[in-house]
Every structure is written in structure tokens, then in C-alpha cells.
Design a protein around this motif. Sequence first.
Motif, PDB file in Angstrom:
ATOM      1  N   ASP A 197       0.915  -1.188  -0.056  1.00 28.95           N
ATOM      2  CA  ASP A 197      -0.077  -0.042  -0.114  1.00 28.95           C
ATOM      3  C   ASP A 197       0.853   1.269   0.054  1.00 28.95           C
ATOM      4  O   ASP A 197       1.793   1.434   0.857  1.00 28.95           O
ATOM      5  CB  ASP A 197      -0.975   0.008   1.185  1.00 28.95           C
ATOM      6  CG  ASP A 197      -1.815   1.181   1.054  1.00 28.95           C
ATOM      7  OD1 ASP A 197      -2.847   0.995   0.571  1.00 28.95           O
ATOM      8  OD2 ASP A 197      -1.667   2.200   1.981  1.00 28.95           O
ATOM      9  N   ALA A 198       0.485   2.312  -0.834  1.00 32.32           N
ATOM     10  CA  ALA A 198       1.240   3.389  -1.013  1.00 32.32           C
ATOM     11  C   ALA A 198       1.296   4.107   0.339  1.00 32.32           C
ATOM     12  O   ALA A 198       2.152   5.112   0.625  1.00 32.32           O
ATOM     13  CB  ALA A 198       0.954   4.197  -1.994  1.00 32.32           C
ATOM     14  N   THR A 199       0.206   3.981   1.255  1.00 31.80           N
ATOM     15  CA  THR A 199       0.388   4.847   2.335  1.00 31.80           C
ATOM     16  C   THR A 199       1.354   4.213   3.446  1.00 31.80           C
ATOM     17  O   THR A 199       2.118   4.922   4.004  1.00 31.80           O
ATOM     18  CB  THR A 199      -1.048   4.744   3.104  1.00 31.80           C
ATOM     19  OG1 THR A 199      -1.884   5.410   2.406  1.00 31.80           O
ATOM     20  CG2 THR A 199      -1.127   5.424   4.574  1.00 31.80           C
ATOM     21  N   LEU A 200       1.353   2.901   3.226  1.00 31.69           N
ATOM     22  CA  LEU A 200       2.292   2.157   4.271  1.00 31.69           C
ATOM     23  C   LEU A 200       3.636   2.171   3.750  1.00 31.69           C
ATOM     24  O   LEU A 200       4.724   2.298   4.536  1.00 31.69           O
ATOM     25  CB  LEU A 200       1.960   0.876   4.683  1.00 31.69           C
ATOM     26  CG  LEU A 200       0.772   0.536   5.539  1.00 31.69           C
ATOM     27  CD1 LEU A 200       0.268  -0.825   5.625  1.00 31.69           C
ATOM     28  CD2 LEU A 200       0.936   0.909   6.919  1.00 31.69           C
ATOM     29  N   CYS A 201       3.883   1.950   2.304  1.00 35.35           N
ATOM     30  CA  CYS A 201       5.168   1.702   1.920  1.00 35.35           C
ATOM     31  C   CYS A 201       5.283   2.381   0.523  1.00 35.35           C
ATOM     32  O   CYS A 201       5.180   1.793  -0.291  1.00 35.35           O
ATOM     33  CB  CYS A 201       5.355   0.146   1.874  1.00 35.35           C
ATOM     34  SG  CYS A 201       7.024  -0.222   1.131  1.00 35.35           S
ATOM     35  N   PRO A 202       5.381   3.852   0.488  1.00 37.40           N
ATOM     36  CA  PRO A 202       5.311   4.239  -0.689  1.00 37.40           C
ATOM     37  C   PRO A 202       6.736   4.093  -1.600  1.00 37.40           C
ATOM     38  O   PRO A 202       7.842   3.844  -1.103  1.00 37.40           O
ATOM     39  CB  PRO A 202       5.447   5.809  -0.507  1.00 37.40           C
ATOM     40  CG  PRO A 202       6.084   6.045   0.959  1.00 37.40           C
ATOM     41  CD  PRO A 202       5.739   4.448   1.841  1.00 37.40           C
ATOM     42  N   ALA A 203       6.773   3.778  -2.964  1.00 39.98           N
ATOM     43  CA  ALA A 203       7.633   3.911  -3.759  1.00 39.98           C
ATOM     44  C   ALA A 203       8.744   4.693  -3.819  1.00 39.98           C
ATOM     45  O   ALA A 203       8.264   5.828  -3.688  1.00 39.98           O
ATOM     46  CB  ALA A 203       7.219   3.644  -5.227  1.00 39.98           C
ATOM     47  N   PRO A 204      10.032   4.747  -3.761  1.00 40.72           N
ATOM     48  CA  PRO A 204      10.983   5.584  -3.717  1.00 40.72           C
ATOM     49  C   PRO A 204      11.001   6.480  -4.794  1.00 40.72           C
ATOM     50  O   PRO A 204      11.081   6.089  -5.832  1.00 40.72           O
ATOM     51  CB  PRO A 204      12.259   4.644  -3.520  1.00 40.72           C
ATOM     52  CG  PRO A 204      12.211   3.645  -4.330  1.00 40.72           C
ATOM     53  CD  PRO A 204      10.590   3.315  -3.918  1.00 40.72           C
ATOM     54  N   PRO A 205      10.582   7.939  -4.658  1.00 46.20           N
ATOM     55  CA  PRO A 205      10.419   8.695  -5.699  1.00 46.20           C
ATOM     56  C   PRO A 205      11.919   9.165  -6.438  1.00 46.20           C
ATOM     57  O   PRO A 205      11.890   9.715  -7.555  1.00 46.20           O
ATOM     58  CB  PRO A 205       9.966   9.985  -5.230  1.00 46.20           C
ATOM     59  CG  PRO A 205      10.336  10.072  -3.768  1.00 46.20           C
ATOM     60  CD  PRO A 205      10.261   8.482  -3.334  1.00 46.20           C
ATOM     61  N   GLU A 206      13.054   8.801  -5.761  1.00 44.96           N
ATOM     62  CA  GLU A 206      14.086   9.441  -6.277  1.00 44.96           C
ATOM     63  C   GLU A 206      14.778   8.125  -7.063  1.00 44.96           C
ATOM     64  O   GLU A 206      15.893   8.498  -7.721  1.00 44.96           O
ATOM     65  CB  GLU A 206      15.012   9.690  -5.062  1.00 44.96           C
ATOM     66  CG  GLU A 206      15.683   8.497  -4.434  1.00 44.96           C
ATOM     67  CD  GLU A 206      14.704   7.911  -3.368  1.00 44.96           C
ATOM     68  OE1 GLU A 206      15.358   6.968  -2.682  1.00 44.96           O
ATOM     69  OE2 GLU A 206      13.681   8.347  -3.215  1.00 44.96           O
ATOM     70  N   ARG A 207      14.085   7.051  -7.312  1.00 42.37           N
ATOM     71  CA  ARG A 207      14.684   5.934  -8.055  1.00 42.37           C
ATOM     72  C   ARG A 207      14.715   6.038  -9.597  1.00 42.37           C
ATOM     73  O   ARG A 207      13.623   5.646 -10.107  1.00 42.37           O
ATOM     74  CB  ARG A 207      14.396   4.631  -7.671  1.00 42.37           C
ATOM     75  CG  ARG A 207      14.845   4.242  -6.303  1.00 42.37           C
ATOM     76  CD  ARG A 207      16.347   4.123  -6.120  1.00 42.37           C
ATOM     77  NE  ARG A 207      16.655   2.911  -7.085  1.00 42.37           N
ATOM     78  CZ  ARG A 207      16.786   1.632  -6.768  1.00 42.37           C
ATOM     79  NH1 ARG A 207      16.494   1.054  -5.435  1.00 42.37           N
ATOM     80  NH2 ARG A 207      17.499   0.804  -7.628  1.00 42.37           N
ATOM     81  N   ALA A 208      15.378   6.901 -10.232  1.00 37.38           N
ATOM     82  CA  ALA A 208      15.210   6.967 -11.754  1.00 37.38           C
ATOM     83  C   ALA A 208      15.613   6.088 -12.506  1.00 37.38           C
ATOM     84  O   ALA A 208      15.761   5.742 -13.615  1.00 37.38           O
ATOM     85  CB  ALA A 208      15.891   8.300 -12.203  1.00 37.38           C
TER      86      ALA A 208
END
Length: 409
Positions: A197-208
Motif C-alpha cells: 500500500d502506498a500509504t504504508l510503503c510508498p515507492a521511492p520517488p528518487e529511483r530514476a
Amino acid sequence: MRVLLTTWGSRGDVEPLVGLAVALRGLGAEALVCAPPDEEFATLFARAGVPLVPIGPTVRSVTAGAKPPTVEDAVRLASDLVAAGFDTLAPAAEGCDVLLANGMMAAAGARGAADRLGIPYLYACYHVRGLPPRKIAPEAGGQSAKDAADKAHWEQGQKTIAMFADALGGHRAKLGLPPVEDVLDYVYTDRPWLAADATLCPAPPERADIDVVQTGAWVLPDDRPLPRELEAFLDAGEPPVYVGFGSMATASPEDTARVAVEAGRAQGRRVVLARGWAGLAPIDDADDCFVVGDVNQQALFPRVAAVVHHGGAGTTTAASRFGTPQVVVPQIGDQPSWAARVAELGIGVAHQGPAATVESLTAALATALAPQTRTRAREEAATMRTDGASVAAKLLLDTVGTQKPPTTA
């Protein structure tokens, strides 16, 4: 449409794949799962009506022994599971249109099986720690928690390469397949799926460097009624505290149970004690403790005051979905990260260290049972999506014929 799903790990690894298989079935696809042959997993598959193809040894035989596995044991297991991927997965995948693997222990062999058959392959994980680590080691000297996490993630990637490279290369050579230049790229792919779930475990935004497909958690619906005796216990007083450590084999089950019951009593709460693989049992004949085996958490968690657990992805998600405050006592792997996130969101407490005392657990429960914690837990529960398995099932079917998963959920 025929789909093969595979994993090798505890119930927290297996049950989400069963949930995905059920969602696929709802869309008219045939889904089967290769998973460890533990007895409780077989029961789970039978209840869901999902075909199980056993692979590898039982998890319990590896993790719940008298001594923890050594590094040599882990390397041997990795080699065995790669072999199982070629020997068991490939025949199971005959006639399948796509293969999805969860976790490195199953995925290395699964990718080889998919290659042999020329079918699309997908990799999925349940936490950001299961995503591919960065290729370059983090710079030394970083002091933040994120720096430490990045360093640990990169180091784990190096250990993974050491564990799997030789076995994977040897089996591919026997079949006349070319060597793999980058084991992590080969297994994880550049489009890993994050089933959290994106609330509990958001994907890392900095991983290009990778394109993460976040679907939401894969939850297997459970409509089993609670046992009558448990219903009577719940009805007999104020909501109790649930304590369970799932597949974790604690160092001293007697101490774990004693700490749990005495901490509950210190807060004026009764305790529902989950037996689990640790074999937790009552500490006396008092009527304020009720022991359960495999129970429907979806029916139980909304009726307890707090959930004390090890921080597995499944239990963390279940407690969070129902707005039940948590105390996470992390043991291994990604569990400290789940604990930290629970504390960061204000929906519970991250216990410091894997061994709770009566004093430390009593203090943690005091915070978890506070009205403001329950309010926060309910607020966050309202933001969580419940359709992750359905989202993933649709995306999975969309990959067939494209050889490439969609980039967004």
C-alpha cells in the motif's frame, strides 16, 4: 490464459500470491502457484481453491530449527532453489502465458524457467527493500537513517550476488544458455512490481534507474467465522490486545508469552495470544488469555484494542487496514522498516529491538492504546486502497503478448 506465480518464504510471502491467484481467477484466468510444501500452506491453498505446486524444502524446516541457518546453509539453499527453478518451475510453466516471481529466493530460478520457455517474466516484492539495490555503493559517512538504509540495501545486494551467481551460471551453462552479466538486473528487472500500500510503503520517488509499478497490497479475502469460543471471549469484556509473531521462532517462547500477558495485564487488558511457529502458550490458568491458531485476522483485528506483532508485511497491512493501533517488535529483514513506518505515521509504536520486556512492552502499549493513536490509525486506514490484487491481476493479464509490463497502476 494461464499464469504461474511463485515464491519461497513464510506465509507472509505465500498468502499474497494466493490472493493474486484468486483475483486472476475472477478475471477468467487460470492461475497456479509454486510455493513451499509446508502443511499450513497446503491448507491455505485448499481453502482458496488454488492449485499448489510444491517447490523446495519446507520453510519451517529451514527457519524453525534448533539453530539459526548459517551463511553456508543460505548459500546451499540458494543453489537448491535455483535448481528447483529449472527442474520444477519449468515443467509447471509449460503452457503458461506469463510467470511472476516474488522474492529473490524464488526469482533467480524462475527467470531461468521463463527464459527456457520464452514467456514474459515479472518480479514482485512486498516492500521497498525487495526492490533492486543501487548499482553504486552509497558514499561513506552518511549519518541519516536513509543513508544507513541505502547502505544496508546495497550490502544485501552484494550478498545476494554472492549467493546466487555461481548456481545460476552453472545451471544456465548446463542448458546451453548464455551467462548472466548482471544477476540483479536479470532477476529484479528494470520494472519491478511493489505489492504494498502506498500509504504504508510508498515507492521511492528518487529511483530514476527503475520504473516501479505499485499496485497496492495483495490481500486474500477471508470470510471464515471466528471460533465460537473466541467470540465468547471477545464478548466477555473490553477489547483485548492481540499478540502474535507469525512464522518467527522467538528465542524463548515462554518468555515471549509471559511478557505479552503481563504487559497486557499491566494495561488492564486481556490478551489473545496467537500460537504461531513459536508455539506460544498460556502462562497460567487465568481466564484473561485466549490462545488461537490460524484465525481470520480480517474478522479479529477490528475487534481488538491493539495488535502486537513482528512487523511482517501481511500483519502490518491487516492491522493498518482496520485502523487498529500496533506495537511492532521487529525481528529480521524488512520488519524494522515496517516498524519505523508505523511509528512515523503515528498509528502505533516501533519497539526498540527484537526482545521485549514487561516494562518495554507495557510502555509501548500505553502509547498504542492512547485515544490519539487510535484516531490516527483510523484516519490512515481510510486512505488505504483495498483493491491491490485486482489491480495487479488486470496489469498482469495486460502484459501477455507485450513482453513488457505497464508502467503505471
